[in-house]
Design a protein around this motif. Structure first.
Motif, short mmCIF file in Angstrom:
data_model
loop_
_atom_site.label_atom_id
_atom_site.label_comp_id
_atom_site.label_asym_id
_atom_site.label_seq_id
_atom_site.Cartn_x
_atom_site.Cartn_y
_atom_site.Cartn_z
N LYS A 292 20.77 59.28 68.13
CA LYS A 292 21.74 59.78 69.09
C LYS A 292 22.97 58.86 69.09
N ALA A 293 24.15 59.46 69.15
CA ALA A 293 25.38 58.67 69.10
C ALA A 293 25.49 57.74 70.31
N ALA A 294 25.94 56.53 70.08
CA ALA A 294 26.11 55.54 71.15
C ALA A 294 27.25 54.59 70.78
N GLY A 295 27.81 53.96 71.79
CA GLY A 295 28.90 53.02 71.56
C GLY A 295 28.86 51.87 72.54
N ALA A 296 29.28 50.69 72.11
CA ALA A 296 29.32 49.51 72.96
C ALA A 296 30.56 48.70 72.63
N VAL A 297 31.04 47.95 73.62
CA VAL A 297 32.25 47.15 73.43
C VAL A 297 31.95 45.67 73.66
N ILE A 298 32.34 44.85 72.70
CA ILE A 298 32.19 43.41 72.79
C ILE A 298 33.51 42.83 73.29
N PHE A 299 33.54 42.44 74.56
CA PHE A 299 34.75 41.81 75.11
C PHE A 299 34.70 40.32 74.83
N ALA B 278 36.20 57.55 61.59
CA ALA B 278 35.00 57.73 60.78
C ALA B 278 35.04 56.80 59.57
N GLU B 279 36.20 56.69 58.94
CA GLU B 279 36.35 55.80 57.78
C GLU B 279 36.22 54.33 58.19
N LYS B 280 36.79 53.99 59.33
CA LYS B 280 36.77 52.61 59.80
C LYS B 280 35.36 52.13 60.16
N THR B 281 34.50 53.07 60.58
CA THR B 281 33.17 52.70 61.07
C THR B 281 32.06 52.97 60.07
N GLY B 282 32.43 53.22 58.82
CA GLY B 282 31.42 53.37 57.78
C GLY B 282 30.71 54.71 57.79
N THR C 62 42.40 54.06 72.23
CA THR C 62 41.42 53.72 71.21
C THR C 62 41.95 52.67 70.25
N ASP C 63 43.28 52.51 70.22
CA ASP C 63 43.87 51.50 69.35
C ASP C 63 43.57 50.08 69.82
N LEU C 64 43.05 49.94 71.03
CA LEU C 64 42.68 48.62 71.54
C LEU C 64 41.30 48.18 71.05
N LEU C 65 40.57 49.10 70.41
CA LEU C 65 39.24 48.80 69.91
C LEU C 65 39.30 48.35 68.45
N LYS C 66 38.46 47.39 68.10
CA LYS C 66 38.31 46.93 66.73
C LYS C 66 36.87 47.18 66.29
N PRO C 67 36.64 47.98 65.24
CA PRO C 67 35.26 48.22 64.80
C PRO C 67 34.66 46.97 64.20
N VAL C 68 33.47 46.57 64.66
CA VAL C 68 32.85 45.35 64.16
C VAL C 68 31.42 45.55 63.67
N GLY C 69 30.81 46.71 63.94
CA GLY C 69 29.44 46.92 63.50
C GLY C 69 28.98 48.34 63.71
N HIS C 70 28.01 48.75 62.91
CA HIS C 70 27.44 50.10 63.01
C HIS C 70 25.98 50.01 62.62
N LEU D 153 24.41 53.45 66.71
CA LEU D 153 25.19 52.61 67.63
C LEU D 153 26.38 51.94 66.95
N HIS D 154 27.57 52.22 67.48
CA HIS D 154 28.80 51.60 67.01
C HIS D 154 29.19 50.45 67.93
N TYR D 155 29.49 49.30 67.34
CA TYR D 155 29.99 48.16 68.10
C TYR D 155 31.49 48.02 67.87
N PHE D 156 32.23 47.92 68.98
CA PHE D 156 33.66 47.68 68.93
C PHE D 156 33.96 46.38 69.66
N ALA D 157 35.08 45.77 69.34
CA ALA D 157 35.50 44.55 70.04
C ALA D 157 36.85 44.81 70.71
N ALA D 158 37.09 44.10 71.81
CA ALA D 158 38.36 44.27 72.54
C ALA D 158 38.57 43.09 73.47
N ALA D 159 39.80 42.95 73.92
CA ALA D 159 40.15 41.97 74.96
C ALA D 159 40.28 42.73 76.27
#
Length: 329
Positions: free
Chosen positions: A65-72, A121-125, A195-203, A216-222
């Protein structure tokens, strides 16, 4: 009372060997190819994993199942800091980054500020724009629900700076209970997701023996300027900024789990509290000189699919060939 095994498709259970189970990761690592990362499973997951391995996965893994998380991230006195929260019975781990599971509204088409869903989609593999849209939307929505941080603005150079805490709490609770639509709320305020504030860091994919599995997609942000974290009332059991270097300096310590104070965290070490994806993200942060360096680093994100294996002594572990290499000490 012991926790039930996560894998529920099996009708039989493979008994644990009489000898005490060893969780010596270094010992197991010597038995496999050096290109693999090894993550020994916690005791609570051993029976389910053994059953899966013994049966050869004959039932097949559960649907992802699709999921997402943000690493601040931010810079602290002792290096990079990140915000972590406690999760209840989640494939994301007991301690994880703010995030969660996609809902039907996250998958629906909507406009945002930033890369297109095809570019995401391309950015997150991946190769599915719809799933990429769901992951990005889920990450931003879940962060708003869980922490009150809102990655949104009226245009590509603005973010919401002032939020009424009392008003936002009621809105977040309504969205969390699916009584209010997140995108509809943004539109009512003339806002769009940044969404431009997110940086893809893991999948990562959850292990194949899990009963609940996430794509699960991991994104990073401030944290946006002018905003601060405020856990959702009634659901925010624990959450705080932690020093990444400090928690990784002694992974055998139970201090963090004891601090959280829940039945499934007390007495547990960091590897028992976090998923392999979270551990790799923490290591990557610790290997960066600053928060800006971590956020600006160019990455080629690929899907990581852990494989469940069993050592000669019956200890089960996850073998990950595509995981980032562990930083040298």
């Amino acid at each position: 009372m012991s926790k039930p095994a996560l894998y529920t498709g099996a009708l039989t259970t493979v008994p644990q060997k009489a000898a005490a189970m060893s969780t010596d990761t270094a010992r197991i690592e010597r038995t496999v190819a050096s290109v693999e990362r090894i993550f020994v499973l916690p005791r609570s997951q051993q029976d389910a994993a053994r059953t899966w391995v013994a049966e050869g996965g004959e039932h097949g893994p559960c649907t992802l199942k699709a999921a997402g998380a943000v690493i601040f991230v931010r810079d602290g006195a002792s290096g990079i800091e990140t915000f972590m929260t406690y999760r209840v019975k989640s494939p994301m781990g007991r301690l994880a980054f703010p995030g969660g599971l996609a809902t039907a509204s996250d998958i629906a088409h909507h406009q945002w500020i930033g890369p297109s869903e095809t570019q995401w989609a391309e950015k997150t593999g991946g190769d599915n724009p719809q799933l990429a849209r769901a992951a990005v939307t889920t990450a931003i929505r879940e962060v708003f629900e869980e922490t009150g941080l809102l990655l949104a603005g009226t245009n590509e150079v603005s973010t919401v700076e002032s939020l009424n805490a009392h008003e936002m709490m009621s809105v977040r609770q309504a969205i969390s209970q699916q009584e209010k639509d997140f995108i509809g709320y943004l539109e009512s305020r003339n806002l769009k997701m940044r969404t431009d504030l997110l940086k893809p860091v893991g999948h990562w994919h959850s292990p194949d023996f899990f009963h609940k599995r996430y794509d699960l997609h991991y994104f990073a942000a401030a944290v946006p300027v002018g905003q601060s974290i405020n856990l959702l009332e009634g659901k925010g059991i624990w959450g705080r900024w932690i020093s990444v270097g400090e928690v990784l300096s002694n992974t055998t310590s139970t201090a963090l789990g004891d601090e959280v104070g829940q039945d499934d965290t007390v007495g547990k070490t960091l590897p028992e509290l976090v998923s392999p994806g979270v551990m790799c993200a923490l290591e990557a942060m610790n290997n960066s000189s600053s928060a800006i360096a971590f956020l600006s680093k160019k990455r080629s994100v690929q899907v990581v699919k852990p494989e469940t294996k069993m050592a000669a002594d019956g200890t089960c572990y996850l073998s990950v060939k595509d995981a980032p290499a562990k930083p040298a000490r």
